[in-house]
Design a protein around this motif. Structure first.
Motif, PDB file in Angstrom:
ATOM      1  N   MET A   1       5.387  14.937   8.610  1.00  0.00           N
ATOM      2  CA  MET A   1       4.481  15.019   7.483  1.00  0.00           C
ATOM      3  C   MET A   1       4.525  13.735   6.660  1.00  0.00           C
ATOM      4  SD  MET A   1       4.373  17.799   4.506  1.00  0.00           S
ATOM      5  CE  MET A   1       3.457  17.467   3.059  1.00  0.00           C
ATOM      6  N   ALA A   2       5.725  13.220   6.432  1.00  0.00           N
ATOM      7  CA  ALA A   2       5.858  12.011   5.614  1.00  0.00           C
ATOM      8  C   ALA A   2       5.058  10.854   6.211  1.00  0.00           C
ATOM      9  CB  ALA A   2       7.330  11.627   5.474  1.00  0.00           C
ATOM     10  N   TRP A   3       5.200  10.635   7.518  1.00  0.00           N
ATOM     11  CA  TRP A   3       4.483   9.518   8.133  1.00  0.00           C
ATOM     12  C   TRP A   3       2.983   9.771   8.138  1.00  0.00           C
ATOM     13  CZ3 TRP A   3       6.649   5.388   7.427  1.00  0.00           C
ATOM     14  CH2 TRP A   3       7.993   5.146   7.702  1.00  0.00           C
ATOM     15  N   GLY A   4       2.558  11.006   8.273  1.00  0.00           N
ATOM     16  CA  GLY A   4       1.132  11.322   8.191  1.00  0.00           C
ATOM     17  C   GLY A   4       0.564  10.966   6.833  1.00  0.00           C
ATOM     18  N   LEU A   5       1.320  11.266   5.777  1.00  0.00           N
ATOM     19  CA  LEU A   5       0.906  10.870   4.419  1.00  0.00           C
ATOM     20  C   LEU A   5       0.795   9.354   4.303  1.00  0.00           C
ATOM     21  CD1 LEU A   5       3.014  13.218   2.111  1.00  0.00           C
ATOM     22  CD2 LEU A   5       0.531  13.014   2.114  1.00  0.00           C
ATOM     23  N   ALA A   6       1.813   8.667   4.776  1.00  0.00           N
ATOM     24  CA  ALA A   6       1.818   7.206   4.683  1.00  0.00           C
ATOM     25  C   ALA A   6       0.665   6.598   5.480  1.00  0.00           C
ATOM     26  CB  ALA A   6       3.150   6.653   5.176  1.00  0.00           C
ATOM     27  N   ASP A   7       0.467   7.083   6.703  1.00  0.00           N
ATOM     28  CA  ASP A   7      -0.565   6.533   7.576  1.00  0.00           C
ATOM     29  C   ASP A   7      -1.979   6.799   7.064  1.00  0.00           C
ATOM     30  OD1 ASP A   7       1.504   5.683   9.183  1.00  0.00           O
ATOM     31  OD2 ASP A   7       1.196   7.223  10.722  1.00  0.00           O
ATOM     32  N   SER A   8      -2.148   7.859   6.267  1.00  0.00           N
ATOM     33  CA  SER A   8      -3.487   8.183   5.755  1.00  0.00           C
ATOM     34  C   SER A   8      -3.974   7.161   4.726  1.00  0.00           C
ATOM     35  CB  SER A   8      -3.492   9.574   5.119  1.00  0.00           C
ATOM     36  OG  SER A   8      -2.860   9.557   3.842  1.00  0.00           O
ATOM     37  N   LYS A   9      -3.028   6.464   4.108  1.00  0.00           N
ATOM     38  CA  LYS A   9      -3.336   5.465   3.081  1.00  0.00           C
ATOM     39  C   LYS A   9      -4.100   6.065   1.889  1.00  0.00           C
ATOM     40  CE  LYS A   9      -3.110   1.555   6.250  1.00  0.00           C
ATOM     41  NZ  LYS A   9      -2.098   2.170   7.028  1.00  0.00           N
ATOM     42  N   GLN A  10      -3.835   7.322   1.612  1.00  0.00           N
ATOM     43  CA  GLN A  10      -4.436   8.009   0.475  1.00  0.00           C
ATOM     44  C   GLN A  10      -3.362   8.237  -0.591  1.00  0.00           C
ATOM     45  OE1 GLN A  10      -7.847   8.825   0.346  1.00  0.00           O
ATOM     46  NE2 GLN A  10      -7.707   7.452   2.103  1.00  0.00           N
ATOM     47  N   PRO A  11      -3.722   8.116  -1.858  1.00  0.00           N
ATOM     48  CA  PRO A  11      -2.732   8.390  -2.914  1.00  0.00           C
ATOM     49  C   PRO A  11      -2.314   9.866  -2.875  1.00  0.00           C
ATOM     50  CG  PRO A  11      -4.904   7.946  -3.857  1.00  0.00           C
ATOM     51  CD  PRO A  11      -5.022   7.755  -2.385  1.00  0.00           C
ATOM     52  N   PHE A  12      -1.050  10.126  -3.219  1.00  0.00           N
ATOM     53  CA  PHE A  12      -0.593  11.508  -3.180  1.00  0.00           C
ATOM     54  C   PHE A  12       0.487  11.774  -4.224  1.00  0.00           C
ATOM     55  CE2 PHE A  12       2.149   9.228  -0.203  1.00  0.00           C
ATOM     56  CZ  PHE A  12       3.410   9.709  -0.519  1.00  0.00           C
ATOM     57  N   LEU A  13       0.581  13.041  -4.589  1.00  0.00           N
ATOM     58  CA  LEU A  13       1.673  13.587  -5.385  1.00  0.00           C
ATOM     59  C   LEU A  13       2.319  14.633  -4.496  1.00  0.00           C
ATOM     60  CD1 LEU A  13       3.234  14.134  -8.050  1.00  0.00           C
ATOM     61  CD2 LEU A  13       1.461  15.824  -8.589  1.00  0.00           C
ATOM     62  N   TRP A  14       3.622  14.502  -4.258  1.00  0.00           N
ATOM     63  CA  TRP A  14       4.331  15.399  -3.360  1.00  0.00           C
ATOM     64  C   TRP A  14       5.491  16.016  -4.122  1.00  0.00           C
ATOM     65  CZ3 TRP A  14       6.854  13.427   1.842  1.00  0.00           C
ATOM     66  CH2 TRP A  14       7.206  14.520   2.621  1.00  0.00           C
ATOM     67  N   ALA A  15       5.443  17.323  -4.309  1.00  0.00           N
ATOM     68  CA  ALA A  15       6.536  18.043  -4.954  1.00  0.00           C
ATOM     69  C   ALA A  15       7.498  18.503  -3.862  1.00  0.00           C
ATOM     70  CB  ALA A  15       6.013  19.232  -5.743  1.00  0.00           C
ATOM     71  N   VAL A  16       8.704  17.951  -3.883  1.00  0.00           N
ATOM     72  CA  VAL A  16       9.740  18.290  -2.912  1.00  0.00           C
ATOM     73  C   VAL A  16      10.885  18.940  -3.681  1.00  0.00           C
ATOM     74  CG1 VAL A  16      11.365  17.402  -1.184  1.00  0.00           C
ATOM     75  CG2 VAL A  16       9.105  16.330  -1.434  1.00  0.00           C
ATOM     76  N   ARG A  17      11.089  20.220  -3.416  1.00  0.00           N
ATOM     77  CA  ARG A  17      12.128  20.944  -4.139  1.00  0.00           C
ATOM     78  C   ARG A  17      13.517  20.483  -3.725  1.00  0.00           C
ATOM     79  NH1 ARG A  17      10.823  26.951  -2.971  1.00  0.00           N
ATOM     80  NH2 ARG A  17      10.324  25.960  -1.002  1.00  0.00           N
ATOM     81  N   PRO A  18      14.395  20.248  -4.681  1.00  0.00           N
ATOM     82  CA  PRO A  18      15.782  19.890  -4.347  1.00  0.00           C
ATOM     83  C   PRO A  18      16.438  21.006  -3.532  1.00  0.00           C
ATOM     84  CG  PRO A  18      15.338  19.461  -6.663  1.00  0.00           C
ATOM     85  CD  PRO A  18      14.150  20.216  -6.125  1.00  0.00           C
ATOM     86  N   GLY A  19      17.222  20.607  -2.546  1.00  0.00           N
ATOM     87  CA  GLY A  19      17.939  21.569  -1.724  1.00  0.00           C
ATOM     88  C   GLY A  19      17.081  22.250  -0.668  1.00  0.00           C
ATOM     89  N   LEU A  20      15.838  21.832  -0.516  1.00  0.00           N
ATOM     90  CA  LEU A  20      14.953  22.464   0.462  1.00  0.00           C
ATOM     91  C   LEU A  20      15.452  22.252   1.891  1.00  0.00           C
ATOM     92  CD1 LEU A  20      12.308  24.070   0.687  1.00  0.00           C
ATOM     93  CD2 LEU A  20      11.122  21.903   0.960  1.00  0.00           C
TER      94      LEU A  20
END
Length: 157
Positions: A1-20
């Motif tokens: 998922m992370a690389w898909g976000l990066a490769d899309s070149k679109q701005p994003f806000l990603w909420a990642v819960r601690p301990g997930l």
């Protein structure tokens, strides 16, 4: 998922819960070099007020597991969804979003980097995304008209 976000070149806000992720405090499991590649394009937080984020005019899409509350919040905000259900009602909700209401895109639980990039680009920059946004806005208006009628009925009885 992370690389898909990066490769899309679109701005994003990603909420990642601690301990997930077991054995990590927060974003340690992200791939090496990810933060440097996305630079200022992405913003990762531990928590975000979901309804406020969805209501913000800069929000172009919502990646979701497709739980019922998140699905309704996204529709009521008029925000298209990228659905990646995991279990239970999420699968049914995602199929309604993508195949019945057609206000989002359905992804399988296991996916490749290119699939995520493609889904983000489809919904954010391609004509398909404009069509999805238009249907989402129409559905949002129907919901609020229905709620208005229900409220009028409640006041008259």
């Amino acid at each position: 998922m992370a690389w898909g976000l990066a490769d899309s070149k679109q701005p994003f806000l990603w909420a990642v819960r601690p301990g997930l992720v077991d054995g990590s405090d927060w974003i340690e499991p992200l791939p090496d070099g990810f933060m440097e590649i996305v630079g200022g394009l992405g913003h990762i937080v531990k928590w975000a007020p979901q309804q406020e984020v969805l209501a913000h005019p800069a929000t172009g899409a919502f990646w979701t597991r497709s739980g019922w509350n998140s699905t309704l919040e996204s529709i009521c905000a008029g925000v298209p969804m990228i659905c990646q259900p995991n279990f239970g009602d999420q699968r049914i909700n995602a199929r309604y979003v993508s195949d019945v209401w057609r206000v989002g895109i359905h992804l399988e639980y296991k996916m490749e980097r290119k699939e995520m990039e493609r889904a983000i680009r489809r919904i954010m920059v391609e004509a398909e995304g404009e069509e999805i946004r238009a249907r989402n806005q129409a559905l949002k208006k129907k919901i609020f008209r229905t709620l208005h009628v229900i409220n009028l009925f409640a006041y008259q009885t």
